[in-house]
Enzyme design. Structure first.
Site, PDB file in Angstrom:
ATOM      1  N   GLY A 182       8.868  75.415  41.331  1.00 43.18           N
ATOM      2  CA  GLY A 182      10.115  74.878  40.831  1.00 43.18           C
ATOM      3  C   GLY A 182      10.186  73.372  40.987  1.00 43.18           C
ATOM      4  N   ASP A 196      10.137  78.711  58.365  1.00 45.40           N
ATOM      5  CA  ASP A 196       9.282  77.735  57.692  1.00 45.40           C
ATOM      6  C   ASP A 196       9.625  76.316  58.148  1.00 45.40           C
ATOM      7  OD1 ASP A 196       7.194  77.020  56.045  1.00 45.40           O
ATOM      8  OD2 ASP A 196       8.398  76.929  54.232  1.00 45.40           O
TER       9      ASP A 196
END
Length: 357
Positions: A90, A195
């Site tokens: 993206g 993350d």
């Protein structure tokens, strides 16, 4: 003479002898239930759930608007100013809300996702929108348009700390304190990031450091190519997450976040990836990297660092998850508490963050 009706007799009914309506002392055992879980699980939003919802916008230039604002933003009112990041999954755009002039970051995620995944994203976005902490990037809205998922986020004008060296321990302590404050807030709300890495730590002109990209990325990872940017993700994974045999199959996302955090702080200090240049995040051998994370000794701060910083890193990078400190415990570590707090009005936020060559 007609006898008086019995106490339990109802009008219009023949008299009946009184009977006890219950047995004294009779109790029914309640089914066991985990006190941390909801008694009635919340349903997923229906497929026809609203395609957009929003909260207060971000102010022009990175300033924060009044939190009392509940204006709903239309996707058509967001003007794309310039692209500020992109990848195979993206693109992130700097956008301006035309009616107010507020600046946002709009994350556009490509790909076709199943309805169940989209509904789960809607549900998780609603949870993330309630996150209110000065060290967590605000999620302002979510849009599902023409097969693309749009996520409206707080704009951080300083960008990410990826690729920057922070050699000054007081400056690094201030960065660590802010990240830990955001991480402790998420963990108290039972939100695991999964993350933590330098590219997900953003800074603004007010010298605020905030955690970005939590929650939704974990859901989207289920539908994307697992090898996509795998080295960049694996590089900050804890040993027990890569190899579940190391901790008898038990993985705690909270301690996993602490490992990733400690590795990121050490990378800032060293100016390089702690496991070595040949096992770096770009162009490295990811299989060798996983072996190094799982079977080599954890990285350490160099002898030239202060004893407090060496101890701080050691508290984060323990092979055994139960030996790692929690984010709340790390906030009380001497490396954090002894550091002088840098005022937000001090010099430009990136003066002490030197880009790597």
């Amino acid at each position: 003479m007609k006898p008086n009706p019995l106490p339990n007799a109802r009008p219009g009914q023949p008299d009946q002898p009184a009977r006890p309506r219950r047995r004294p002392g009779l109790t029914l055992p309640l089914p066991p239930r985990d006190p941390t879980s909801l008694a009635v699980p919340l349903p997923l939003p229906p497929p026809s759930a609203p395609a957009s919802f929003s909260s207060s916008p971000a102010a022009p230039g990175g300033a924060q608007p009044p939190t009392a604002s509940t204006q709903t933003l239309a996707l058509a009112d967001l003007e794309r100013v310039r692209r500020i990041g992109s990848g195979s999954g993206g693109t992130v755009w700097m956008v301006r809300h035309r009616p107010t002039g507020w600046i946002y970051a709009l994350k556009v995620i490509y790909g076709t996702h199943e309805d169940a995944v989209r509904r789960q994203i809607c549900r998780e976005i609603e949870i993330l929108r309630t996150a209110d902490n000065p060290h967590v990037v605000r999620c302002h809205g979510f849009y599902d348009r023409a097969g693309e998922i749009h996520i409206l986020l707080e704009y951080m004008d300083g960008g990410s700390l990826d690729g920057r060296r922070i050699a000054s321990e007081p400056v690094l302590a201030d960065v660590a304190r802010q990240v830990l404050a955001g991480l402790a807030y998420l963990h108290r709300r039972r939100i695991v990031h999964r993350d933590i890495k330098p590219s997900n730590l953003l800074i603004n002109a007010a010298r605020q450091v905030k955690i970005a990209d939590f929650g939704v990325s974990r859901i989207l990872a289920q539908t994307m190519d697992p090898c996509n940017s795998s080295v960049g993700t694996i590089a900050y994974m804890s040993p027990e997450r890569i190899n579940t045999d190391l901790n008898k199959g038990v993985y705690s996302g909270y301690s996993g976040d602490v490992w990733s955090f400690g590795l990121s702080m050490l990378e800032f200090y060293l100016g390089r990836f702690p496991f070595g240049e040949q096992l770096g995040r770009q162009g490295g051998d990811w299989a060798s990297l996983m072996c190094a994370i799982c079977y080599s000794n954890p990285p350490e701060a160099p002898p030239t660092a202060s004893p407090e910083f060496r101890s701080f890193i050691a508290c984060c990078l323990q092979k055994e998850p139960h030996r790692r400190h929690t984010s709340s415990q790390l906030l009380r570590h001497p490396f954090i508490t002894r550091a002088q707090v840098i005022a937000p009005a001090a010099p430009a936020p990136l003066n002490n963050c030197v880009p790597l060559t």
